[in-house]
Design a protein around this motif. Structure first.
Motif, PDB file in Angstrom:
ATOM      1  N   SER A  78      -5.493  -5.185   3.475  1.00 28.22           N
ATOM      2  CA  SER A  78      -5.514  -6.643   3.552  1.00 28.22           C
ATOM      3  C   SER A  78      -6.176  -7.043   4.858  1.00 28.22           C
ATOM      4  N   LEU A  79      -6.917  -8.134   4.830  1.00 31.66           N
ATOM      5  CA  LEU A  79      -7.520  -8.645   6.058  1.00 31.66           C
ATOM      6  C   LEU A  79      -6.509  -9.433   6.884  1.00 31.66           C
ATOM      7  N   ILE A  80      -5.323  -9.730   6.297  1.00 32.69           N
ATOM      8  CA  ILE A  80      -4.324 -10.543   6.989  1.00 32.69           C
ATOM      9  C   ILE A  80      -3.014  -9.793   7.223  1.00 32.69           C
ATOM     10  N   LYS A  81      -2.309  -9.434   6.146  1.00 33.67           N
ATOM     11  CA  LYS A  81      -0.968  -8.867   6.300  1.00 33.67           C
ATOM     12  C   LYS A  81      -0.533  -8.129   5.040  1.00 33.67           C
ATOM     13  N   ILE A  82       0.253  -7.065   5.233  1.00 40.00           N
ATOM     14  CA  ILE A  82       0.908  -6.363   4.132  1.00 40.00           C
ATOM     15  C   ILE A  82       2.404  -6.387   4.405  1.00 40.00           C
ATOM     16  N   ARG A  83       3.184  -6.740   3.381  1.00 38.64           N
ATOM     17  CA  ARG A  83       4.644  -6.738   3.517  1.00 38.64           C
ATOM     18  C   ARG A  83       5.248  -5.954   2.364  1.00 38.64           C
ATOM     19  N   LEU A  84       6.040  -4.938   2.699  1.00 38.83           N
ATOM     20  CA  LEU A  84       6.771  -4.182   1.695  1.00 38.83           C
ATOM     21  C   LEU A  84       8.218  -4.665   1.723  1.00 38.83           C
ATOM     22  N   SER A  85       8.699  -5.191   0.609  1.00 42.02           N
ATOM     23  CA  SER A  85      10.080  -5.674   0.546  1.00 42.02           C
ATOM     24  C   SER A  85      11.020  -4.487   0.356  1.00 42.02           C
ATOM     25  N   ALA A  86      12.314  -4.758   0.361  1.00 38.93           N
ATOM     26  CA  ALA A  86      13.331  -3.709   0.246  1.00 38.93           C
ATOM     27  C   ALA A  86      13.249  -2.960  -1.072  1.00 38.93           C
ATOM     28  N   THR A  87      12.639  -3.556  -2.102  1.00 36.47           N
ATOM     29  CA  THR A  87      12.548  -2.912  -3.417  1.00 36.47           C
ATOM     30  C   THR A  87      11.219  -2.190  -3.633  1.00 36.47           C
ATOM     31  N   ALA A  88      10.341  -2.204  -2.638  1.00 38.69           N
ATOM     32  CA  ALA A  88       9.005  -1.612  -2.781  1.00 38.69           C
ATOM     33  C   ALA A  88       9.043  -0.090  -2.748  1.00 38.69           C
ATOM     34  N   CYS A  89       8.103   0.503  -3.484  1.00 37.08           N
ATOM     35  CA  CYS A  89       7.889   1.950  -3.468  1.00 37.08           C
ATOM     36  C   CYS A  89       6.377   2.161  -3.415  1.00 37.08           C
ATOM     37  N   VAL A  90       5.888   2.651  -2.280  1.00 35.55           N
ATOM     38  CA  VAL A  90       4.447   2.791  -2.068  1.00 35.55           C
ATOM     39  C   VAL A  90       4.119   4.204  -1.614  1.00 35.55           C
ATOM     40  N   ARG A 102      10.289  -3.700   5.140  1.00 38.47           N
ATOM     41  CA  ARG A 102      11.686  -4.118   5.169  1.00 38.47           C
ATOM     42  C   ARG A 102      12.598  -2.908   4.932  1.00 38.47           C
ATOM     43  N   PRO A 103      13.808  -2.929   5.516  1.00 35.58           N
ATOM     44  CA  PRO A 103      14.773  -1.845   5.274  1.00 35.58           C
ATOM     45  C   PRO A 103      15.038  -1.677   3.781  1.00 35.58           C
ATOM     46  N   GLY A 104      15.036  -0.438   3.331  1.00 32.53           N
ATOM     47  CA  GLY A 104      15.250  -0.135   1.923  1.00 32.53           C
ATOM     48  C   GLY A 104      13.971   0.213   1.186  1.00 32.53           C
ATOM     49  N   ALA A 105      12.829  -0.184   1.729  1.00 27.68           N
ATOM     50  CA  ALA A 105      11.553   0.138   1.086  1.00 27.68           C
ATOM     51  C   ALA A 105      11.301   1.633   1.156  1.00 27.68           C
ATOM     52  N   ILE A 106      10.652   2.165   0.136  1.00 29.19           N
ATOM     53  CA  ILE A 106      10.259   3.573   0.117  1.00 29.19           C
ATOM     54  C   ILE A 106       8.756   3.615   0.382  1.00 29.19           C
ATOM     55  N   PHE A 107       8.369   4.327   1.436  1.00 28.65           N
ATOM     56  CA  PHE A 107       6.959   4.407   1.808  1.00 28.65           C
ATOM     57  C   PHE A 107       6.620   5.834   2.192  1.00 28.65           C
ATOM     58  N   GLU A 108       5.580   6.359   1.566  1.00 27.87           N
ATOM     59  CA  GLU A 108       5.080   7.689   1.906  1.00 27.87           C
ATOM     60  C   GLU A 108       3.576   7.572   2.093  1.00 27.87           C
ATOM     61  N   GLY A 109       3.127   7.731   3.341  1.00 29.59           N
ATOM     62  CA  GLY A 109       1.706   7.610   3.614  1.00 29.59           C
ATOM     63  C   GLY A 109       1.434   7.336   5.074  1.00 29.59           C
ATOM     64  N   GLU A 110       0.350   6.622   5.343  1.00 27.68           N
ATOM     65  CA  GLU A 110      -0.076   6.334   6.708  1.00 27.68           C
ATOM     66  C   GLU A 110      -0.209   4.830   6.915  1.00 27.68           C
ATOM     67  N   PHE A 111      -0.022   4.411   8.179  1.00 30.67           N
ATOM     68  CA  PHE A 111      -0.309   3.044   8.599  1.00 30.67           C
ATOM     69  C   PHE A 111      -1.634   3.055   9.344  1.00 30.67           C
ATOM     70  N   ARG A 112      -2.445   2.049   9.131  1.00 31.90           N
ATOM     71  CA  ARG A 112      -3.642   1.827   9.941  1.00 31.90           C
ATOM     72  C   ARG A 112      -3.673   0.347  10.270  1.00 31.90           C
ATOM     73  N   MET A 113      -3.372   0.051  11.514  1.00 33.64           N
ATOM     74  CA  MET A 113      -3.356  -1.348  11.947  1.00 33.64           C
ATOM     75  C   MET A 113      -4.533  -1.589  12.867  1.00 33.64           C
ATOM     76  N   LYS A 114      -5.395  -2.504  12.478  1.00 32.64           N
ATOM     77  CA  LYS A 114      -6.537  -2.842  13.311  1.00 32.64           C
ATOM     78  C   LYS A 114      -6.292  -4.190  13.946  1.00 32.64           C
ATOM     79  N   SER A 115      -6.648  -4.309  15.197  1.00 31.36           N
ATOM     80  CA  SER A 115      -6.435  -5.544  15.943  1.00 31.36           C
ATOM     81  C   SER A 115      -7.478  -6.574  15.548  1.00 31.36           C
ATOM     82  N   GLU A 116      -7.111  -7.843  15.661  1.00 30.99           N
ATOM     83  CA  GLU A 116      -8.055  -8.934  15.411  1.00 30.99           C
ATOM     84  C   GLU A 116      -9.165  -8.932  16.450  1.00 30.99           C
ATOM     85  N   LYS A 117      -8.798  -8.588  17.692  1.00 29.49           N
ATOM     86  CA  LYS A 117      -9.769  -8.561  18.785  1.00 29.49           C
ATOM     87  C   LYS A 117     -10.294  -7.144  18.956  1.00 29.49           C
ATOM     88  N   LYS A 118     -11.580  -7.064  19.216  1.00 26.73           N
ATOM     89  CA  LYS A 118     -12.165  -5.754  19.451  1.00 26.73           C
ATOM     90  C   LYS A 118     -11.888  -5.332  20.890  1.00 26.73           C
TER      91      LYS A 118
END
Length: 129
Positions: A78-90, A102-118
């Motif tokens: 997403s160019l703006i934001k990603i939100r995983l709720s407590a019921t999410a499985c990603v 959010r607490p309770g979400a199941i997530f297996e993978g990597e985060f890549r957060m890019k800043s708005e400013k270079k």
């Protein structure tokens, strides 16, 4: 007197019990409560939501915010934001300037957060030996 007409795009909805195979592209607010087997692309700045019964078997890319309450087996960007709720499985990579899990979400993978400013490159000096 002239009337001001504002056209509001109709939200796209994939209902529970619906199964779609193939890549999808949206230009408006989107809710997915069924199953999509393929990549999902949203070009509008409107939100895209994967509801509790929603399941995407493929990547999800959006210009606007992404809210996942259901299941995604693939990368999400997403160019703006990603939100995983407590019921999410990603299972996949999350790529956005803001990521919320959010607490309770199941997530297996990597985060890549890019800043708005270079970031400015820092000058380094090396001394020849």
């Amino acid at each position: 007197m002239s009337a001001l007409i504002i056209q509001i795009p109709t939200p796209s909805l994939i209902t529970e019990g619906t199964r779609i195979q193939g890549d999808l592209t949206f230009q408006s607010n989107t809710e997915i409560h069924g199953t999509v087997e393929g990549d999902v692309h949203q070009h509008a700045l409107e939100p895209i939501q994967v509801g509790r019964t929603g399941w995407i078997k493929g990547s999800l890319s959006a210009a606007g915010p992404v809210l996942v309450e259901g299941r995604v087996e693939g990368d999400i960007s997403s160019l703006i934001k990603i939100r995983l709720s407590a019921t999410a499985c990603v299972h996949g990579t999350l790529n956005a300037p803001q990521i919320e899990v959010r607490p309770g979400a199941i997530f297996e993978g990597e985060f890549r957060m890019k800043s708005e400013k270079k970031a400015k490159p820092q000058a380094t000096s090396k001394r020849a030996a």
